[in-house]
Design a protein around this motif. Structure first.
Motif, PDB file in Angstrom:
ATOM      1  N   SER A 311      29.386  12.349  31.155  1.00  0.00           N
ATOM      2  CA  SER A 311      28.152  11.593  31.369  1.00  0.00           C
ATOM      3  C   SER A 311      27.241  11.807  30.167  1.00  0.00           C
ATOM      4  O   SER A 311      27.042  12.934  29.722  1.00  0.00           O
ATOM      5  CB  SER A 311      27.465  12.055  32.650  1.00  0.00           C
ATOM      6  N   ARG A 312      26.698  10.697  29.663  1.00  0.00           N
ATOM      7  CA  ARG A 312      25.866  10.788  28.467  1.00  0.00           C
ATOM      8  C   ARG A 312      24.388  10.866  28.789  1.00  0.00           C
ATOM      9  O   ARG A 312      23.987  10.702  29.927  1.00  0.00           O
ATOM     10  CB  ARG A 312      26.137   9.571  27.568  1.00  0.00           C
ATOM     11  N   ASN A 314      20.982   9.589  29.282  1.00  0.00           N
ATOM     12  CA  ASN A 314      20.646   8.253  29.764  1.00  0.00           C
ATOM     13  C   ASN A 314      19.412   8.349  30.651  1.00  0.00           C
ATOM     14  O   ASN A 314      19.429   9.004  31.691  1.00  0.00           O
ATOM     15  CB  ASN A 314      21.853   7.714  30.560  1.00  0.00           C
ATOM     16  N   GLN A 316      18.176   6.099  32.423  1.00  0.00           N
ATOM     17  CA  GLN A 316      18.255   5.155  33.542  1.00  0.00           C
ATOM     18  C   GLN A 316      19.484   5.389  34.405  1.00  0.00           C
ATOM     19  O   GLN A 316      20.026   4.464  34.987  1.00  0.00           O
ATOM     20  CB  GLN A 316      18.322   3.716  32.991  1.00  0.00           C
ATOM     21  N   ARG A 317      19.947   6.613  34.451  1.00  0.00           N
ATOM     22  CA  ARG A 317      21.209   6.825  35.151  1.00  0.00           C
ATOM     23  C   ARG A 317      21.026   6.879  36.672  1.00  0.00           C
ATOM     24  O   ARG A 317      20.052   7.436  37.187  1.00  0.00           O
ATOM     25  CB  ARG A 317      21.870   8.130  34.694  1.00  0.00           C
ATOM     26  N   LYS A 318      22.045   6.353  37.367  1.00  0.00           N
ATOM     27  CA  LYS A 318      22.090   6.505  38.819  1.00  0.00           C
ATOM     28  C   LYS A 318      22.757   7.849  39.089  1.00  0.00           C
ATOM     29  O   LYS A 318      23.882   8.101  38.669  1.00  0.00           O
ATOM     30  CB  LYS A 318      22.929   5.371  39.417  1.00  0.00           C
ATOM     31  N   HIS A 319      22.049   8.729  39.745  1.00  0.00           N
ATOM     32  CA  HIS A 319      22.569  10.074  39.932  1.00  0.00           C
ATOM     33  C   HIS A 319      23.750  10.085  40.892  1.00  0.00           C
ATOM     34  O   HIS A 319      23.677   9.483  41.964  1.00  0.00           O
ATOM     35  CB  HIS A 319      21.457  11.000  40.466  1.00  0.00           C
ATOM     36  N   ILE A 325      18.225   6.154  40.844  1.00  0.00           N
ATOM     37  CA  ILE A 325      17.962   6.233  39.408  1.00  0.00           C
ATOM     38  C   ILE A 325      17.233   7.532  39.094  1.00  0.00           C
ATOM     39  O   ILE A 325      16.195   7.842  39.682  1.00  0.00           O
ATOM     40  CB  ILE A 325      17.094   5.039  38.931  1.00  0.00           C
ATOM     41  N   ALA A 327      16.725   9.995  35.466  1.00  0.00           N
ATOM     42  CA  ALA A 327      17.102  10.192  34.062  1.00  0.00           C
ATOM     43  C   ALA A 327      18.112  11.323  33.927  1.00  0.00           C
ATOM     44  O   ALA A 327      17.982  12.353  34.597  1.00  0.00           O
ATOM     45  CB  ALA A 327      15.848  10.494  33.249  1.00  0.00           C
ATOM     46  N   HIS A 328      19.106  11.106  33.095  1.00  0.00           N
ATOM     47  CA  HIS A 328      20.036  12.179  32.777  1.00  0.00           C
ATOM     48  C   HIS A 328      19.668  12.674  31.394  1.00  0.00           C
ATOM     49  O   HIS A 328      19.957  12.039  30.382  1.00  0.00           O
ATOM     50  CB  HIS A 328      21.484  11.674  32.820  1.00  0.00           C
ATOM     51  N   HIS A 411      26.513  20.924  32.045  1.00  0.00           N
ATOM     52  CA  HIS A 411      25.387  20.031  31.754  1.00  0.00           C
ATOM     53  C   HIS A 411      24.605  20.708  30.631  1.00  0.00           C
ATOM     54  O   HIS A 411      24.165  21.837  30.766  1.00  0.00           O
ATOM     55  CB  HIS A 411      24.521  19.853  33.010  1.00  0.00           C
ATOM     56  N   ASN A 422      18.649  13.611  22.818  1.00  0.00           N
ATOM     57  CA  ASN A 422      20.062  13.374  23.084  1.00  0.00           C
ATOM     58  C   ASN A 422      20.894  14.357  22.255  1.00  0.00           C
ATOM     59  O   ASN A 422      20.929  14.266  21.025  1.00  0.00           O
ATOM     60  CB  ASN A 422      20.418  11.936  22.707  1.00  0.00           C
TER      61      ASN A 422
END
Ligand SMILES: [Zn+2]
Length: 473
Positions: A311-312, A314, A316-319, A325, A327-328, A411, A422
């Protein structure tokens, strides 16, 4: 596969890297710059404290100017002073050598058994073992391993000398004296010769390296030296090329293996990177660009080996667990439970414990307001604690699935002054450059080594990175 720049009439690429002596310097203009290098070169910092030997070389090319070996050639001087003159064995020594009983240690052999094979009673074996132990001989004559050998010289039915040959470089010799036994540890140093190789990459760096006569070890070293600037899995392009100066170890004229890469240049997509191996006056060794910048970054890009990005970063990520939504703010690396996690850079442990959804987490504080975070650990590395310091690459824990996760992964977060960046894209600062006090010494060293690296074939790299030009002008 094509080999490049083989201007030498007698150079045959299929014979592997060509040999040349360490004093082979090609450009007359460089002599002035290298005077004094004997004092600069580390005399005891090479891994084996090796003897630098001088070998004769064929004239490589009519276009190459071979300098006579003069006093002003410091590398040659160094080589001469370090050369141990080989003295011919005397007739008596030759005779003695023939009298030695030489036994190889096999599986299941015991020390007293070996002595018995040589016709010596067990009590002599015990006396020798005790004497060796008492004289700090380590494991000599007390522990034997298959592949080693024991040698005995018997005079007048008495043991005069015994040798425990541990390997080709190390042995222990015991000599009977009027009062007991005398012990000598004998250490041999391999001769180091420099080798040069170059290749143009057609499809794989590995194949190109092999064709150029490089060992796997040298190819891997090259990948790790340039790995900070070049992604060898993704960036290599047909037409990329490298040239490398590296050590080979010899014992009695026989090759023992390869040593370190002394200097190398890698041209990736038209951009040249140059690395020089330098040992400073405190004895610490690292690779630097010719203008003294570290080849390393202050941070590892990826703090875990053998992992894939799952997983990058992001916003707007869906967890995957919360299913909404969120953030990752890091990168996830899927890896099996127990995979070591390394400190991305030198730093201090400011957190080591459980933290909500992060599970078991370590946070490191580095210089310049940078923090890195490692979450979902299975276990922490033992013997580390909050407040303690860690070095880049040091293991700090192991991949697990503690906290809010769907499977084992690391993570990883990278924060600059509290802002998440990032980890895959953030510009990583370089590791410490050559210290001010070392600069002059380094510059002289770099000038010599670059001459050796580039002078081999008159390589004129068309697009030498600007930074590499500074010292060669
Ligand atoms: Zn994550």
């Amino acid at each position: 596969m094509r080999f490049t720049l083989l201007k030498k009439k007698n150079a045959n690429p299929l014979n592997g890297p060509k040999r040349f002596p360490v004093f082979h310097l090609v450009a007359a203009g460089t002599v002035a710059g290298i005077v004094g290098i004997a004092a600069l070169l580390p005399d005891d910092s090479s891994p084996d404290d090796a003897t630098y030997s001088v070998t004769s070389t064929p004239q490589l090319s009519s276009s190459t100017t071979q300098l006579p070996l003069t006093k002003t050639d410091p590398i040659a001087e160094l080589a001469q002073t370090m050369e141990i003159p080989a003295s011919e064995p005397t007739e008596q020594q030759k005779l003695d050598e023939a009298d030695w009983i030489k036994l190889k240690v096999g599986k299941g052999d015991t020390i007293s058994g070996m002595f018995q094979k040589a016709g010596l009673p067990a009590r002599i074996a015990i006396a020798v073992a005790n004497a060796a132990k008492a004289r700090n001989g380590g494991k000599a004559f007390n522990r034997i391993y298959p592949g080693e050998s024991l040698q005995f010289l018997i005079r007048d039915n008495k043991l005069a000398k015994a040798r425990h040959i541990h390997n080709r470089l190390r042995s222990t010799e015991i000599t009977r004296t009027a009062t007991g036994y005398e012990l000598d540890k004998l250490e041999r140093k391999p001769d180091i010769e420099l080798r040069y190789a170059e290749a143009v990459i057609n499809n794989s760096m590995f194949l190109a390296g092999e064709r150029a006569g490089l060992s796997n070890r040298t190819i891997m070293s090259m990948a790790s030296i340039f790995g900070w600037d070049i992604d060898f899995a993704m960036d290599i392009k047909k037409g990329d090329r490298f040239n490398v100066l590296y050590e080979e170890k010899y014992l009695d004229g026989k090759k023992m293996g390869v040593g370190e890469i002394v200097a190398a240049e890698f041209t990736n997509r038209g951009k040249a990177f140059t690395a020089l191996r330098y040992t400073d006056q405190d004895g610490s060794t690292s690779y630097y660009t010719p203008d003294g910048r570290s080849m390393r970054k202050a941070f590892l890009r990826t703090p875990v080996d053998f992992a894939r990005i799952s997983s990058r970063f992001n916003m707007q990520r869906k967890h995957p667990v919360l299913n909404r939504i969120r953030a990752h703010k890091g990168v996830d690396y899927a890896a099996s439970t127990g995979t070591p996690i390394r400190a991305a850079g030198d730093g201090k442990i400011i957190h080591r414990g459980r933290k909500g959804g992060y599970g078991k987490v370590v946070i490191l504080q580095h210089g310049n307001g940078i923090r890195t975070l490692y979450a979902h650990m299975n276990t922490f590395r033992s013997k580390q604690k909050k407040g303690g310091k860690v070095k880049q690459g040091q293991i700090i824990g192991y991949v697990g699935s503690t906290g809010m996760v769907t499977g084992p992964h690391l993570h990883y977060e990278f924060q600059v002054n509290g802002v998440h960046r990032n980890p895959l894209k953030v510009k990583l600062p370089d590791a410490a450059p050559i210290a001010k006090a070392e600069r002059k010494r380094f510059a002289e060293f770099a000038s010599i080594v670059l001459t050796q690296l580039r002078g081999q074939n008159g390589v004129q790299l068309a697009q030498v990175d600007k930074k590499t030009d500074t010292l060669t002008q």
